[in-house]
Design a protein around this motif. Structure first.
Motif, PDB file in Angstrom:
ATOM      1  N   LEU A   1      48.892  -3.024  47.166  1.00 34.83           N
ATOM      2  CA  LEU A   1      49.248  -3.518  45.832  1.00 34.83           C
ATOM      3  C   LEU A   1      50.444  -4.464  45.890  1.00 34.83           C
ATOM      4  O   LEU A   1      50.480  -5.479  45.198  1.00 34.83           O
ATOM      5  CB  LEU A   1      49.540  -2.357  44.886  1.00 34.83           C
ATOM      6  CG  LEU A   1      48.322  -1.569  44.417  1.00 34.83           C
ATOM      7  CD1 LEU A   1      48.766  -0.361  43.586  1.00 34.83           C
ATOM      8  CD2 LEU A   1      47.380  -2.447  43.620  1.00 34.83           C
ATOM      9  N   HIS A   2      51.417  -4.139  46.727  1.00 38.27           N
ATOM     10  CA  HIS A   2      52.579  -5.016  46.892  1.00 38.27           C
ATOM     11  C   HIS A   2      52.145  -6.362  47.495  1.00 38.27           C
ATOM     12  O   HIS A   2      52.605  -7.417  47.050  1.00 38.27           O
ATOM     13  CB  HIS A   2      53.631  -4.347  47.770  1.00 38.27           C
ATOM     14  CG  HIS A   2      54.813  -5.216  48.041  1.00 38.27           C
ATOM     15  ND1 HIS A   2      55.721  -5.557  47.065  1.00 38.27           N
ATOM     16  CD2 HIS A   2      55.224  -5.847  49.167  1.00 38.27           C
ATOM     17  CE1 HIS A   2      56.640  -6.353  47.592  1.00 38.27           C
ATOM     18  NE2 HIS A   2      56.350  -6.545  48.868  1.00 38.27           N
ATOM     19  N   SER A   3      51.270  -6.332  48.478  1.00 38.98           N
ATOM     20  CA  SER A   3      50.776  -7.568  49.094  1.00 38.98           C
ATOM     21  C   SER A   3      50.002  -8.409  48.077  1.00 38.98           C
ATOM     22  O   SER A   3      50.139  -9.630  48.034  1.00 38.98           O
ATOM     23  CB  SER A   3      49.876  -7.244  50.283  1.00 38.98           C
ATOM     24  OG  SER A   3      50.585  -6.540  51.251  1.00 38.98           O
ATOM     25  N   GLU A   4      49.187  -7.749  47.260  1.00 46.32           N
ATOM     26  CA  GLU A   4      48.412  -8.465  46.245  1.00 46.32           C
ATOM     27  C   GLU A   4      49.332  -9.109  45.219  1.00 46.32           C
ATOM     28  O   GLU A   4      49.141 -10.243  44.823  1.00 46.32           O
ATOM     29  CB  GLU A   4      47.439  -7.499  45.563  1.00 46.32           C
ATOM     30  CG  GLU A   4      46.499  -8.154  44.579  1.00 46.32           C
ATOM     31  CD  GLU A   4      47.079  -8.294  43.199  1.00 46.32           C
ATOM     32  OE1 GLU A   4      46.696  -9.257  42.506  1.00 46.32           O
ATOM     33  OE2 GLU A   4      47.908  -7.468  42.807  1.00 46.32           O
ATOM     34  N   LYS A   5      50.348  -8.388  44.796  1.00 40.37           N
ATOM     35  CA  LYS A   5      51.300  -8.946  43.828  1.00 40.37           C
ATOM     36  C   LYS A   5      52.040 -10.131  44.430  1.00 40.37           C
ATOM     37  O   LYS A   5      52.242 -11.147  43.763  1.00 40.37           O
ATOM     38  CB  LYS A   5      52.289  -7.882  43.383  1.00 40.37           C
ATOM     39  CG  LYS A   5      53.360  -8.410  42.464  1.00 40.37           C
ATOM     40  CD  LYS A   5      53.494  -7.592  41.245  1.00 40.37           C
ATOM     41  CE  LYS A   5      54.681  -8.066  40.446  1.00 40.37           C
ATOM     42  NZ  LYS A   5      54.317  -8.550  39.171  1.00 40.37           N
ATOM     43  N   SER A   6      52.428 -10.033  45.698  1.00 44.09           N
ATOM     44  CA  SER A   6      53.117 -11.141  46.367  1.00 44.09           C
ATOM     45  C   SER A   6      52.215 -12.361  46.472  1.00 44.09           C
ATOM     46  O   SER A   6      52.643 -13.486  46.215  1.00 44.09           O
ATOM     47  CB  SER A   6      53.568 -10.723  47.757  1.00 44.09           C
ATOM     48  OG  SER A   6      54.465  -9.660  47.673  1.00 44.09           O
TER      49      SER A   6
ATOM     50  N   SER B   1      49.633 -13.063  44.594  1.00 44.67           N
ATOM     51  CA  SER B   1      49.374 -13.569  43.249  1.00 44.67           C
ATOM     52  C   SER B   1      50.549 -14.386  42.740  1.00 44.67           C
ATOM     53  O   SER B   1      50.373 -15.447  42.142  1.00 44.67           O
ATOM     54  CB  SER B   1      49.106 -12.391  42.308  1.00 44.67           C
ATOM     55  OG  SER B   1      48.998 -12.833  40.983  1.00 44.67           O
ATOM     56  N   THR B   2      51.738 -13.922  42.988  1.00 50.15           N
ATOM     57  CA  THR B   2      52.929 -14.636  42.541  1.00 50.15           C
ATOM     58  C   THR B   2      53.112 -15.938  43.318  1.00 50.15           C
ATOM     59  O   THR B   2      53.487 -16.960  42.747  1.00 50.15           O
ATOM     60  CB  THR B   2      54.171 -13.750  42.709  1.00 50.15           C
ATOM     61  OG1 THR B   2      53.965 -12.542  41.978  1.00 50.15           O
ATOM     62  CG2 THR B   2      55.412 -14.430  42.192  1.00 50.15           C
TER      63      THR B   2
ATOM     64  N   ALA C   1      51.798 -15.851  36.395  1.00 55.05           N
ATOM     65  CA  ALA C   1      51.474 -14.730  37.289  1.00 55.05           C
ATOM     66  C   ALA C   1      51.122 -13.507  36.465  1.00 55.05           C
ATOM     67  O   ALA C   1      51.845 -13.135  35.544  1.00 55.05           O
ATOM     68  CB  ALA C   1      52.658 -14.431  38.196  1.00 55.05           C
TER      69      ALA C   1
ATOM     70  N   SER D   1      50.750  -9.569  35.592  1.00 54.32           N
ATOM     71  CA  SER D   1      51.600  -8.430  35.921  1.00 54.32           C
ATOM     72  C   SER D   1      50.732  -7.222  36.261  1.00 54.32           C
ATOM     73  O   SER D   1      49.653  -7.047  35.709  1.00 54.32           O
ATOM     74  CB  SER D   1      52.508  -8.091  34.744  1.00 54.32           C
ATOM     75  OG  SER D   1      51.729  -7.720  33.635  1.00 54.32           O
ATOM     76  N   ILE D   2      51.209  -6.415  37.185  1.00 53.70           N
ATOM     77  CA  ILE D   2      50.530  -5.190  37.559  1.00 53.70           C
ATOM     78  C   ILE D   2      51.293  -4.047  36.917  1.00 53.70           C
ATOM     79  O   ILE D   2      52.488  -3.887  37.162  1.00 53.70           O
ATOM     80  CB  ILE D   2      50.502  -5.013  39.090  1.00 53.70           C
ATOM     81  CG1 ILE D   2      49.725  -6.142  39.733  1.00 53.70           C
ATOM     82  CG2 ILE D   2      49.912  -3.660  39.465  1.00 53.70           C
ATOM     83  CD1 ILE D   2      49.757  -6.115  41.241  1.00 53.70           C
TER      84      ILE D   2
END
Length: 74
Positions: free
Chosen positions: A54-59, A61-62, A70, A72-73
């Motif tokens: 999830l952290h990798s996906e958020k990074s 995506s941002t 962007a 938000s999760i």
């Protein structure tokens, strides 16, 4: 016409890159799960891997879109 063809080629190459990256990270996840987390509960190991994904996906995506766009999760 040339612009459209170049765009299609770039998108195709991006998908190939994403496919190789996905295969690489799936393999690394399996190796790390076998070697690095020997005495950890399987549920805890799954939770840790999920948080990392999830952290990798958020990074990603941002990094791929402007901050104002962007998602938000929760």
């Amino acid at each position: 016409m040339t612009y459209l063809l170049n765009t299609v080629i770039i998108v195709f190459l991006m998908w190939i890159l994403f496919a190789f990256g996905s295969a690489l990270f799936a393999g690394l996840t399996t190796i790390l799960a076998k070697c690095g987390i020997r005495k950890t509960d399987s549920d805890a190991a799954t939770a840790i891997r999920t948080v990392i994904v999830l952290h990798s996906e958020k990074s990603a995506s941002t990094a791929s879109s402007p901050i104002s766009e962007a998602p938000s999760i929760p």
